[in-house]
Scaffold this motif. Structure first.
Motif, mmCIF file in Angstrom:
data_model
loop_
_atom_site.group_PDB
_atom_site.id
_atom_site.type_symbol
_atom_site.label_atom_id
_atom_site.label_comp_id
_atom_site.label_asym_id
_atom_site.label_seq_id
_atom_site.Cartn_x
_atom_site.Cartn_y
_atom_site.Cartn_z
ATOM 1 N N ILE A 201 25.938 -2.963 -50.864
ATOM 2 C CA ILE A 201 25.000 -3.707 -51.121
ATOM 3 C C ILE A 201 23.390 -3.439 -51.792
ATOM 4 N N LEU A 202 23.356 -1.721 -52.238
ATOM 5 C CA LEU A 202 22.262 -2.025 -51.954
ATOM 6 C C LEU A 202 21.882 -2.293 -53.801
ATOM 7 N N LEU A 203 21.118 -2.062 -54.444
ATOM 8 C CA LEU A 203 20.593 -2.410 -55.695
ATOM 9 C C LEU A 203 19.512 -1.857 -56.364
ATOM 10 N N SER A 204 18.350 -0.912 -55.715
ATOM 11 C CA SER A 204 17.908 0.136 -56.122
ATOM 12 C C SER A 204 16.749 0.912 -54.563
ATOM 13 N N LEU A 205 16.153 1.321 -54.485
ATOM 14 C CA LEU A 205 15.859 2.213 -53.339
ATOM 15 C C LEU A 205 13.974 1.781 -53.962
ATOM 16 N N PRO A 206 13.452 1.295 -52.262
ATOM 17 C CA PRO A 206 13.910 1.993 -51.126
ATOM 18 C C PRO A 206 14.887 0.988 -50.152
ATOM 19 N N TYR A 207 15.373 1.330 -49.424
ATOM 20 C CA TYR A 207 15.954 -0.246 -48.351
ATOM 21 C C TYR A 207 15.401 -0.718 -48.092
ATOM 22 N N ASP A 208 15.346 -1.546 -48.817
ATOM 23 C CA ASP A 208 14.573 -3.302 -48.030
ATOM 24 C C ASP A 208 15.359 -4.306 -49.259
ATOM 25 N N ARG A 209 15.087 -5.060 -48.242
ATOM 26 C CA ARG A 209 16.097 -6.847 -48.572
ATOM 27 C C ARG A 209 16.015 -6.696 -50.134
ATOM 28 N N GLY A 210 14.554 -7.164 -50.566
ATOM 29 C CA GLY A 210 14.752 -7.598 -51.805
ATOM 30 C C GLY A 210 15.551 -6.020 -52.915
ATOM 31 N N ASN A 211 15.474 -5.174 -52.530
ATOM 32 C CA ASN A 211 16.561 -4.321 -53.509
ATOM 33 C C ASN A 211 18.140 -4.711 -52.983
ATOM 34 N N THR A 212 18.080 -5.312 -52.028
ATOM 35 C CA THR A 212 19.848 -5.271 -51.754
ATOM 36 C C THR A 212 20.492 -7.190 -52.592
ATOM 37 N N THR A 213 21.940 -7.223 -52.053
ATOM 38 C CA THR A 213 22.788 -8.548 -52.894
ATOM 39 C C THR A 213 22.026 -9.322 -51.808
ATOM 40 N N MET A 214 21.743 -8.748 -50.580
ATOM 41 C CA MET A 214 20.919 -10.583 -49.723
ATOM 42 C C MET A 214 19.928 -11.324 -50.554
ATOM 43 N N GLN A 215 19.320 -10.146 -51.510
ATOM 44 C CA GLN A 215 17.593 -10.857 -52.184
ATOM 45 C C GLN A 215 17.645 -12.412 -52.142
ATOM 46 N N SER A 216 19.057 -13.086 -52.830
ATOM 47 C CA SER A 216 19.021 -13.817 -52.450
ATOM 48 C C SER A 216 19.296 -14.830 -51.579
ATOM 49 N N TRP A 217 19.195 -15.036 -50.729
ATOM 50 C CA TRP A 217 19.041 -15.482 -49.220
ATOM 51 C C TRP A 217 17.497 -15.487 -48.927
ATOM 52 N N ALA A 218 17.206 -16.438 -48.521
ATOM 53 C CA ALA A 218 15.917 -16.677 -47.189
ATOM 54 C C ALA A 218 16.401 -16.893 -45.878
ATOM 55 N N MET A 219 15.723 -15.418 -45.042
ATOM 56 C CA MET A 219 15.826 -15.885 -43.770
ATOM 57 C C MET A 219 15.460 -16.935 -43.449
ATOM 58 N N ASP A 220 15.912 -18.391 -42.302
ATOM 59 C CA ASP A 220 15.247 -19.025 -41.018
ATOM 60 C C ASP A 220 14.361 -18.370 -40.543
ATOM 61 N N THR A 221 14.189 -19.138 -39.670
ATOM 62 C CA THR A 221 12.447 -18.736 -39.016
ATOM 63 C C THR A 221 12.811 -17.817 -37.819
#
Ligand code: ZN
Ligand code: FE
Length: 754
Positions: A142-162
């Motif tokens: 799921i990694l798009l680029s480093l560093p490994y943070d949510r914004g750099n993964t294919t999960m970037q388009s889902w915002a976490m709920d509370t």
């Protein structure tokens, strides 16, 4: 003084990002009442810790001893520092200054804690197919680029709920900075698509898919690194339909089984097999089958079995899917595995009856890995999911290197800060799609590690016609050409970290371009990684007719080898029944047209297979050798056929003469096949002893595709045990051409250009 206040700056390197390392450090520091901070930096994890001396000792001890299971620590550097008078321990935001050198974690199987949540009706992630935490779940895929943070993964388009967000930000939570964290309320979902209709969500879709599988249908299932094609393994109609639709005639299918008990019912697992099966990489493990499943693995006695590794797989079995599923890469014949939704719908149209598709995009294709707990230790036959892109060796060079591998079973290796990172299995580059995947992977890894392609040193095979060679020559300025079989030997030495040890290197293989422009594949070398390898012996050379077709058709391959055998019976009649194209190959050999010379042990296997009944073209690479090993296993141990070392030639003539005569006399083909294996093992063991004393060596290195043959390795182990030699082979990369890129990188790292 245990009460004295002291401080340390600590750097931890290895696979320590994205595996729950910072929360682990956080909890450890708090448990020991220490203050300070931990943060991810490019090189790994940086820690400042201060407090009482006694507590510090406990902290340092446990830092290594009880690290999270998926972490791989290579070094811990501890430097005394000045106490800053801090009062609590915190996790600080990532620092990103320069090039990201931190290693990327391979994908991980769902952990036991997430599994119990998955099946706990009171849990908020009950039956949610994307459950994960810092100890488990997708990483590389799921990694798009480093560093490994949510914004750099294919999960970037889902915002976490509370709720997810609270867990993500709570250092005491198992999901603290678990980048793909999600739940059914805020995260992606699975749906079932049949024809143009999309129905059901998550458990409803999964239950429907399980039902279709039970009814004998073929379902494409989106997994971690690509799509699988699944069907009921105990339903021959379904299995054969899959073979037909996928254009896969005979190559064995892998199985995914519900649990260990089902696995044990299907095949014989040793303790080593089982630990490989449940290991974090969750590879397909090759094991002796207990029963034949119609159409699954024709003509071999091995089955390739894996356990579920994503929450989705567990849900599928829990929803009533058949306990043993064929789970094969979704593609047609040997194309690369499909991993993008649109591409899968298009390419698998007409193969799959339905698609079980999850919304989370896959960043790159990563096939299932294939491994065996072999006679001489773990052997990886295909290195991909769960292993890639882990570092396999430390090379002592500061220079970045890109090694392009070979054209078959291609992988590439990138050397970054002295660490050899081997890519996932890419495939056979003569397929256009696979070649594109090769280019993509090179671009992908160079970008990931922020390397300038014009500044890296490029290593490639010496074969002028390899697609990988052509591509490499268009890249950087500094290039090094590495002979194929020397790369095989170097791959073992790189794994062992032996740069100067002189060894006897034995490369038995299918095909590789030799120094003299002929096709090598039965080579013995003396030398070391740094000093270079001199070819000191080889299989006696034979003519090979028919070019590439000759390598795919044992009958054609046999013509040149058999032309050196004194008197031959008519091979086109019983018991040999060679087809007429054999005679055409004989003519080519006699006239010396459209032939080239080869010392390939792979072709010797093909020749013997042809003599013992394998007279059709192969439908996948290495098939005749697999067939021959299977045949040999049906006989008990017999006397060896002769394979003497005469001067610097392993002479196969007596061996082939015996095979022909034995067959005419009506000896069991299985016994002849066994005698051939034994002969190869004894011939090799004797030749090795001879060459080792000639060149004063005591270490024998074995590599090349032929050493995937487990029976040969068993015989060699028995023969060489107690011989006084050390015998080394590959464990981290495949002995087949999947290991070539590592060997190229190792040789490049010690070359004078560097
Ligand atoms: Zn988990
Ligand atoms: Fe090779």
């Amino acid at each position: 003084m245990p009460d004295e206040i002291c401080a340390h700056a600590i750097r931890v390197r290895g696979v320590v990002q994205g595996v729950g390392f910072r929360p682990f450090v956080f909890r450890l520091a708090r448990a020991n009442a220490l203050a300070g901070w931990v943060l991810n930096e490019e090189g790994g994890v940086e820690i400042h810790v201060e407090g009482k001396q006694a507590a510090m000792e406990g902290f340092l001890r446990d830092l290594k001893a009880s690290a999270p299971p998926a972490a791989v620590i290579t070094t811990i550097e501890v430097i005394p520092a000045d106490p800053l008078g801090m009062h609590e321990f915190t996790i600080r935001a990532s620092e990103c200054r320069g090039r990201p050198a931190a290693r990327i974690s391979p994908d991980l199987p769902v952990c036991s804690e997430c599994l119990s949540e998955l099946f706990d009706p009171s849990n908020e992630r009950y039956l949610y197919p994307y459950v994960n935490c810092t100890a488990c779940g997708p990483r590389y895929s799921i990694l798009l680029s480093l560093p490994y943070d949510r914004g750099n993964t294919t999960m970037q388009s889902w915002a976490m709920d509370t709720r997810c967000s609270a867990q993500y930000h709570d250092p005491g939570d198992r999901r603290f900075h678990a980048q793909p964290v999600a739940c059914a309320d805020c995260g992606p979902h699975y749906r079932l698509r049949a024809g143009t209709e999309t129905t059901g969500i998550d458990s409803v879709a999964i239950t429907r898919a399980a039902q279709l599988l039970t009814e004998g249908k073929i379902v494409a299932v989106k997994g971690l690194g690509g799509f699988h094609l699944a069907c009921n393994a105990t339903d021959p109609t379904a299995v054969n339909a899959l073979r037909e639709r996928k254009f896969r005639k005979e190559k064995p299918f892998a199985l995914m089984v519900r649990d260990l008990d089902v696995a044990r019912g299907l095949a014989k697992f040793s303790r080593d097999d089982e630990s490989l099966l449940v290991s974090l990489a969750r590879p397909i493990v090759l094991v002796p089958g207990r029963k034949q499943l119609d159409g699954v693995a024709p003509e071999t006695d091995e089955l390739g079995i894996m356990l579920p590794y994503t929450p989705l797989h567990y849900l599928l079995f829990a929803s009533g899917a058949p306990a043993a599923l064929v789970m094969t890469s979704a593609n047609r014949s040997s194309e690369p595995i499909a991993y993008r939704d649109d591409d899968a719908f298009e390419r698998l149209d007409g193969i799959a009856d339905a698609f079980l598709v999850g919304e989370r995009p896959i960043a790159r294709r990563v096939d299932d890995s294939v491994a065996r707990a072999g006679a001489v230790g773990t052997m990886i036959l295909r290195r991909a999911r769960g292993y890639a892109p882990g570092a396999v060796a430390g090379l002592r060079t500061g220079r970045p290197i890109l090694a392009a591998g070979a054209d078959l079973k291609n992988t590439i290796t990138l050397v970054v800060d002295g660490e050899a990172i081997v890519s996932q299995h890419i495939g056979d580059l003569d397929h256009y799609e696979a070649f594109r995947a090769f280019e993509e992977t090179i671009r992908d890894l160079l970008k990931m590690y922020d390397l300038d392609p014009t500044k890296v040193m490029v290593a490639h095979d010496s074969h002028p016609q390899y697609a990988s060679t052509g591509f490499a020559c268009g890249l950087g300025e500094r290039r090094i050409s590495v002979q194929h079989h020397r790369a095989h030997i170097a791959s073992v030495l790189a794994e062992q970290g032996e740069w100067d040890r002189p060894v006897l290197g034995v490369a038995f293989d299918g095909t590789g371009y030799g120094d003299d422009g002929t096709i090598w594949g039965g080579e013995c070398f003396a030398g070391s990684l740094r000093g270079g390898f001199e070819r000191v012996a080889h299989l006696r050379s034979a003519a090979l007719a028919g070019g590439d077709a000759g390598a795919r058709d044992p009958v054609l391959a046999s013509a040149g080898f058999l032309s050196q055998v004194g008197t031959l019976p008519n091979l086109c009649s019983a018991p040999f029944n060679f087809p007429p194209r054999y005679l055409r190959a004989v003519q080519l050999v006699e006239k010396g047209v459209r032939t080239f010379q080869t010392t390939s042990v792979g072709r010797l296997f093909d020749t013997v297979a042809a003599l013992l009944g394998f007279t059709r073209p192969m439908s996948y690479e290495g098939q005749a050798a697999v067939w021959l090993e299977h045949l040999a296993r049906q006989s008990r141990q017999v006397e060896a056929l002769p394979l003497p070392l005469a001067g610097c030639e392993l002479d196969f003539r007596g061996m082939l003469e015996s095979v022909v005569q034995d067959r005419v006399r009506g000896r069991e083909p299985a016994a002849i096949a066994r005698a051939f294996h034994r002969g190869l093992a004894e011939g090799l063991a004797c030749a090795a002893a001879d060459l080792c004393s000639r060149f004063r060596l005591n270490t024998v290195v074995l590599s090349g595709g032929v050493f995937q043959n487990e029976l040969l390795l068993e015989d060699l182990r028995d023969l060489m045990d107690g011989s006084g030699f050390e015998v080394w082979t590959n464990h981290a990369v495949p002995p087949n051409d999947g290991g070539i890129s590592l060997g190229q990188a190792a040789i490049a790292s010690v070359s004078h250009h560097t």
